[in-house]
Enzyme design. Structure first.
Site, PDB file in Angstrom:
ATOM      1  N   GLU A   1       1.094  -1.257   0.034  1.00  0.00           N
ATOM      2  CA  GLU A   1       0.162  -0.130  -0.094  1.00  0.00           C
ATOM      3  C   GLU A   1       0.896   1.177  -0.032  1.00  0.00           C
ATOM      4  O   GLU A   1       1.651   1.456   0.835  1.00  0.00           O
ATOM      5  CB  GLU A   1      -0.916  -0.149   1.164  1.00  0.00           C
ATOM      6  CG  GLU A   1      -1.966   0.835   1.142  1.00  0.00           C
ATOM      7  CD  GLU A   1      -2.776   1.049   2.520  1.00  0.00           C
ATOM      8  OE1 GLU A   1      -3.112  -0.070   3.067  1.00  0.00           O
ATOM      9  OE2 GLU A   1      -3.056   1.926   2.825  1.00  0.00           O
TER      10      GLU A   1
ATOM     11  N   ASP B   1      -4.933  10.697   9.318  1.00  0.00           N
ATOM     12  CA  ASP B   1      -3.634  10.028   9.758  1.00  0.00           C
ATOM     13  C   ASP B   1      -3.038  10.893  10.974  1.00  0.00           C
ATOM     14  O   ASP B   1      -3.260  12.029  11.290  1.00  0.00           O
ATOM     15  CB  ASP B   1      -2.710  10.431   8.700  1.00  0.00           C
ATOM     16  CG  ASP B   1      -2.765   9.481   7.589  1.00  0.00           C
ATOM     17  OD1 ASP B   1      -3.064   8.208   7.889  1.00  0.00           O
ATOM     18  OD2 ASP B   1      -2.702  10.076   6.375  1.00  0.00           O
TER      19      ASP B   1
ATOM     20  N   TYR C   1     -11.409  -2.930   3.671  1.00  0.00           N
ATOM     21  CA  TYR C   1     -10.604  -2.371   4.796  1.00  0.00           C
ATOM     22  C   TYR C   1     -11.224  -2.356   6.049  1.00  0.00           C
ATOM     23  O   TYR C   1     -12.144  -1.576   6.107  1.00  0.00           O
ATOM     24  CB  TYR C   1      -9.798  -1.170   4.068  1.00  0.00           C
ATOM     25  CG  TYR C   1      -8.848  -0.713   4.934  1.00  0.00           C
ATOM     26  CD1 TYR C   1      -8.678  -0.752   6.288  1.00  0.00           C
ATOM     27  CD2 TYR C   1      -7.571  -0.329   4.323  1.00  0.00           C
ATOM     28  CE1 TYR C   1      -7.647  -0.184   6.947  1.00  0.00           C
ATOM     29  CE2 TYR C   1      -6.713   0.174   4.820  1.00  0.00           C
ATOM     30  CZ  TYR C   1      -6.338   0.058   6.380  1.00  0.00           C
ATOM     31  OH  TYR C   1      -5.185   0.904   6.840  1.00  0.00           O
TER      32      TYR C   1
END
Lengths: 391, 277
Positions: free
Chosen positions: B51, B62, B176
């Site tokens: 990834e 993030d 995911y």
């Protein structure tokens, strides 16, 4: 709107999946609360007895004279509790948070006005409060940092990037991702993911409602032009929403021209931005061709933001909203002029609106009527203004 | 190529009764020149898929480690074109699929269709767009699928059951699962309910389910590898790179790859050894 949260091609909720359920819960709570008489009564009571609404409409006779004779009216949001319009939204969203059973408010702040207003609402409603603030802004708005702490809020410094509102907003959203079960994210402008632009406009619309009634009373007519500064756009959205259907009233938004558009050191996202996603909404954003968000500059921390509310971007696209800019120097000159001629120290943010209003007043001439949103008081900016030197 | 290459990897892993190991690194960190060898090194060291984060100035999902990583990459001059060029350079030598983690802002700035065709031309095999949830992903997803790319949507711990099903139905390649409510970054411990959540998700998902966010140590990777079809590790690898940066970019890459090998081994042994007490 075609789909919920869309304003023309702008808006939406571009957020990590983790936040989607929290945003939905918030929207449902908002939709349930607004029609409720008890909620509205409580909000109205606080706006009247705590915030100090309605704020006055002041006829600025000496500015009128200096600007060629058009009648100039200032909507005195600087006289609201905590010194700016931000409190309209924080009291409203604070009540929503309490209704949702949240224990804590999270906020971002640039100039510190929204942080102070959030800390104030948290104290009033007995909620905890964490305010994220860029380290650059903490330095240039030190009095507001002290105020927030005195009000019982925790101020979390955000050192990365330029250390301004953009970074603080990102950090506040990240905090909310991990705490949405117990905390409400109280965004300070008409930006961010759906439903925030709608919620913040709703709570700021009181500015436009009051101003419309007041100017009809004072001038016996609607203004030719309504003027407000635009960073994220909450005071503009609040004022303009009162005149949207009055097609004869020109709506003029004033962005931060910084050191001049040609220098690239500005924060004029409606003027120079491209469609891009920032902080969860698709709007006009200052980006490079790849879509990377660009650094911005403004003497005013509250306008120093690379994005803008998606509804304002749509109003501009539809031609309903005219957009202009005022530079740092023009805003400083307007600050001084307003102080000397009206006995009012405006914040540097609405000083941009005043700078543009002076130009518009001269175009309108003696028969014109001009309404300017004086969105906040300038005490927080004294150090910046004094440092800039004498006129 | 693209989606097919991703699907083939999961078939192979299923045959071997093991989870896939999916390391994450940021394109252009510590510099754009390092990225092709980083991808090659990860593949050689046991990555089943790689990834690759396309750096973005304001990544909402993030934590501090990946924020700093993206800031370094951008400061080193990484652009979308240079990130894609790095994939193309690695593609010649690497068989493992490479998926991009990319912000909606970057995709929409280029136009989803153009971004998709450029991705496919560079040898990229799929997209993960963390800030394009179900309601917003339509045009982006359509562009990815039309270009033959895998489309990997995310399910969070906060996602209600009905919505999990709707999201799973849009997945192409794999799904995911975000193991923790919050941003990317190492966690001391992962929520106990991850295994149960993954099992429930696998029941409704037409594609394999990989788990990421917060997985940082070999024991954590081993635990997740018993429950999920794949284990995604990002911040821990980038932290290893960051900590070694003082010794130069080559050493940083070496440390990152060493950490990845440890995690790959943990994933591979997970279903062959009894759970640790």
């Amino acid at each position: 709107m075609t789909t919920p949260g869309r304003y023309g091609s702008f808006g939406g909720a571009y957020v990590p999946e983790t936040l989607v359920p929290a945003l939905r819960t918030l929207e449902e709570a908002f939709d349930a609360a607004i029609p409720e008489a008890a909620f509205q009564a409580e909000l109205d009571r606080l706006l009247r007895t705590y915030v100090g609404r309605p704020t006055p409409l002041h006829r600025a006779r000496r500015l009128s004279e200096a600007w060629g004779g058009a009648a100039v009216f200032l909507k005195r949001e600087d006289l609201a509790h905590t010194g700016a319009h931000k409190i309209n939204n924080t009291v409203g969203q604070g009540l929503l948070a309490a209704r949702l059973g949240k224990k804590r408010l999270i906020a971002e702040t640039g100039a510190g006005q929204h942080g102070v207003a959030t800390a104030t609402a948290a104290a009033l409603l007995g909620l905890g409060c964490r305010v994220f603030m860029g380290t650059t802004d903490m330095a240039r708005q030190a009095p507001n940092v002290a105020r927030m702490k005195l009000l019982g809020a925790e101020v979390v410094p955000v050192p990365h990037g330029a250390g301004t509102l953009k970074e603080a907003t990102g950090e506040a959203i990240r905090e909310w991702m991990a705490t949405s079960h117990e905390a409400h994210y109280l965004i300070g402008s008409v930006v961010g993911p759906h439903p925030y632009p709608r919620i913040v406009r709703h709570f700021q619309a009181v500015i436009g409602r009051e101003a419309r009634a007041q100017i009809l009373d004072a001038a016996a007519r609607l203004p030719d032009v309504a003027v407000a500064c635009i960073g994220g756009g909450s005071n503009a959205s609040g004022l303009f929403s009162g005149f949207l259907e009055d097609r004869g009233v020109r709506l003029v938004g004033v962005e931060a021209g910084g050191e001049g558009l040609a220098t690239g050191k500005h924060a004029a996202s409606l003027t120079a931005g491209r469609p891009a996603v920032l902080h969860g909404a698709l709007s006009l954003v200052l980006t490079d061709p790849d879509g990377q968000i660009l650094p911005t500059h403004s003497i005013s921390a509250g306008l120093d933001y690379p994005g803008v509310g998606p509804e304002l971007a749509a109003w501009k696209a539809e031609g309903r909203l005219e957009v202009t800019t005022a530079t740092d120097a023009e805003a400083l000159a307007a600050f001084r002029e307003c102080a000397r001629l009206e006995g009012i120290l405006p914040a540097l943010e609405p000083s941009h609106a005043l700078a543009a209003a002076a130009r518009i007043a001269r175009e309108l001439g003696r028969s014109g009527v001009l309404l300017v949103n004086l969105s906040g008081r300038g005490d927080k900016d004294l150090e910046t203004v004094l440092k800039a030197g004498s006129p | 190529m693209g989606l097919d290459r991703v699907a083939a990897v999961f078939s192979k892993c299923r045959e071997g009764n093991r989870a896939a190991f999916v390391p994450f690194v940021t394109a252009g960190d510590p510099d754009p020149g390092a990225t092709p060898s980083l991808i090659e090194g990860l593949a050689a060291g046991g990555a089943d898929l790689v990834e690759l984060g396309i750096p973005f100035s304001d990544p909402l999902a993030d934590g501090p480690v990946l924020q700093r990583s993206q800031a370094r990459a951008l400061a080193a001059g990484t652009t979308v074109d240079r990130a894609l060029a790095a994939v193309a350079a690695a593609r010649a030598k690497v068989a493992a699929p490479v998926l991009a983690m990319v912000s909606a802002s970057l995709v929409l700035a280029r136009g989803a269709g153009k971004f998709a065709s450029d991705s496919a031309a560079a040898g990229l095999d799929g997209w993960i767009v963390p800030d394009a949830p179900l309601e917003e992903s339509g045009p982006i997803r359509d562009a990815a699928i039309a270009a033959g790319l895998a489309w990997v949507p995310l399910v969070a711990p906060t996602t209600p059951p009905e919505r999990r099903r709707s999201i799973a139905e849009t997945a192409r390649g794999f799904l995911y699962y975000v193991s923790v409510a919050g941003v990317t970054g190492a966690r001391e411990s992962l929520p106990a309910e991850v295994a149960a959540a993954v099992a429930a998700l696998r029941d409704v998902s037409p594609v394999p389910v990989c788990v990421g966010f917060g997985v940082s140590t070999p024991p954590q990777a081993e635990t997740i590898a018993r429950a999920a079809d794949g284990v995604i590790v990002g911040s821990a690898l980038v932290a290893a790179l960051e900590e070694a940066l003082a010794d130069g970019p080559a050493e940083a890459v070496r440390q990152c790859l060493a950490k990845a090998r440890l995690l790959a081994a943990a994933v591979r042994r997970a279903r062959r050894s009894p759970p640790q007490p």
